[in-house]
Design a protein around this motif. Structure first.
Motif, PDB file in Angstrom:
ATOM      1  N   VAL A  71      82.396 -15.334  60.438  1.00 43.17           N
ATOM      2  CA  VAL A  71      82.709 -16.349  61.442  1.00 43.17           C
ATOM      3  C   VAL A  71      81.686 -17.482  61.421  1.00 43.17           C
ATOM      4  CG1 VAL A  71      82.965 -16.756  63.916  1.00 43.17           C
ATOM      5  CG2 VAL A  71      83.919 -14.689  62.899  1.00 43.17           C
ATOM      6  N   ASN A  72      82.181 -18.703  61.351  1.00 37.81           N
ATOM      7  CA  ASN A  72      81.361 -19.919  61.371  1.00 37.81           C
ATOM      8  C   ASN A  72      80.327 -19.970  60.255  1.00 37.81           C
ATOM      9  OD1 ASN A  72      82.684 -20.963  63.645  1.00 37.81           O
ATOM     10  ND2 ASN A  72      81.409 -19.716  64.981  1.00 37.81           N
ATOM     11  N   LYS A  73      80.664 -19.402  59.111  1.00 35.40           N
ATOM     12  CA  LYS A  73      79.761 -19.435  57.955  1.00 35.40           C
ATOM     13  C   LYS A  73      80.491 -20.052  56.771  1.00 35.40           C
ATOM     14  CE  LYS A  73      76.521 -16.097  59.302  1.00 35.40           C
ATOM     15  NZ  LYS A  73      76.794 -14.863  59.901  1.00 35.40           N
ATOM     16  N   SER A  74      79.728 -20.667  55.914  1.00 36.38           N
ATOM     17  CA  SER A  74      80.292 -21.156  54.655  1.00 36.38           C
ATOM     18  C   SER A  74      79.468 -20.575  53.509  1.00 36.38           C
ATOM     19  CB  SER A  74      80.284 -22.684  54.610  1.00 36.38           C
ATOM     20  OG  SER A  74      78.953 -23.163  54.639  1.00 36.38           O
ATOM     21  N   PHE A  75      80.068 -20.513  52.352  1.00 41.31           N
ATOM     22  CA  PHE A  75      79.416 -19.914  51.198  1.00 41.31           C
ATOM     23  C   PHE A  75      79.485 -20.885  50.026  1.00 41.31           C
ATOM     24  CE2 PHE A  75      80.973 -16.610  53.964  1.00 41.31           C
ATOM     25  CZ  PHE A  75      79.900 -15.741  54.047  1.00 41.31           C
ATOM     26  N   ASP A  76      78.363 -21.060  49.361  1.00 45.19           N
ATOM     27  CA  ASP A  76      78.318 -21.983  48.232  1.00 45.19           C
ATOM     28  C   ASP A  76      79.004 -21.412  46.998  1.00 45.19           C
ATOM     29  OD1 ASP A  76      76.924 -23.937  49.637  1.00 45.19           O
ATOM     30  OD2 ASP A  76      74.983 -23.019  49.173  1.00 45.19           O
ATOM     31  N   ILE A  78      81.444 -18.055  45.357  1.00 46.35           N
ATOM     32  CA  ILE A  78      82.352 -16.949  45.660  1.00 46.35           C
ATOM     33  C   ILE A  78      81.605 -15.613  45.613  1.00 46.35           C
ATOM     34  CG2 ILE A  78      83.175 -16.587  43.284  1.00 46.35           C
ATOM     35  CD1 ILE A  78      85.402 -16.425  46.401  1.00 46.35           C
ATOM     36  N   GLN A  79      80.591 -15.523  44.769  1.00 42.69           N
ATOM     37  CA  GLN A  79      79.807 -14.292  44.657  1.00 42.69           C
ATOM     38  C   GLN A  79      79.079 -13.986  45.968  1.00 42.69           C
ATOM     39  OE1 GLN A  79      79.730 -16.804  42.464  1.00 42.69           O
ATOM     40  NE2 GLN A  79      80.363 -15.939  40.491  1.00 42.69           N
ATOM     41  N   ASP A  80      78.643 -15.039  46.670  1.00 44.22           N
ATOM     42  CA  ASP A  80      77.971 -14.841  47.962  1.00 44.22           C
ATOM     43  C   ASP A  80      78.954 -14.288  48.995  1.00 44.22           C
ATOM     44  OD1 ASP A  80      75.709 -15.910  46.756  1.00 44.22           O
ATOM     45  OD2 ASP A  80      76.047 -17.924  47.586  1.00 44.22           O
ATOM     46  N   LEU A  81      80.154 -14.837  49.007  1.00 47.25           N
ATOM     47  CA  LEU A  81      81.197 -14.339  49.910  1.00 47.25           C
ATOM     48  C   LEU A  81      81.541 -12.890  49.574  1.00 47.25           C
ATOM     49  CD1 LEU A  81      83.447 -14.617  52.040  1.00 47.25           C
ATOM     50  CD2 LEU A  81      84.876 -15.619  50.236  1.00 47.25           C
ATOM     51  N   GLU A  82      81.713 -12.590  48.294  1.00 40.58           N
ATOM     52  CA  GLU A  82      82.031 -11.229  47.866  1.00 40.58           C
ATOM     53  C   GLU A  82      80.952 -10.240  48.290  1.00 40.58           C
ATOM     54  OE1 GLU A  82      82.656 -11.657  43.670  1.00 40.58           O
ATOM     55  OE2 GLU A  82      84.772 -12.183  43.941  1.00 40.58           O
TER      56      GLU A  82
END
Length: 118
Positions: A71-76, A78-82
């Motif tokens: 929630v309310n986060k962004s990731f530079d 896709i590996q960070d999101l994963e």
């Protein structure tokens, strides 16, 4: 929409949907499921869940637990999101089993359900 069309195409191929085999696919009413750009392959017929029926799709009630670290986060990358999602899945499957049961244990759902093999 492109990725959903690819998923539907692969699903049809893997299940053998076509003239000799019909598959009924039940989906929720998400806007992207109902877009005019969705191409439903031959042999697959889509039925949409009724509006406001989370009991028919228990996973809908889990979003409050699953998306907490997103929630309310962004990731530079896709590996960070994963990495965040992987960590959250580990937490959900090990330490949050009671809250999950509380959100998804409907009286009509068999208590001894186990995933089918195969």
């Amino acid at each position: 929409m492109e990725w959903l069309n690819l998923v539907l195409e692969k699903f049809a191929k893997q299940t053998g949907a076509g003239q000799s085999k019909t598959i009924l696919l039940v989906m929720d009413r998400a806007g992207w499921h109902r877009s005019e750009r969705v191409v439903v392959p031959s042999g697959i017929y889509v039925e949409y869940l009724p509006l406001y029926s989370p009991e028919l799709q228990p996973v809908e009630r889990l979003w409050s637990l699953a998306d907490k670290p997103l929630v309310n986060k962004s990731f530079d990358k896709i590996q960070d999101l994963e990495a965040v999602l992987e960590e959250r899945c580990q937490i959900l499957s090990t330490t949050l089993t009671e809250p999950i049961k509380n959100l998804t244990n409907y009286y009509w759902w068999p208590n001894n359900c186990s995933p089918r093999e195969g």
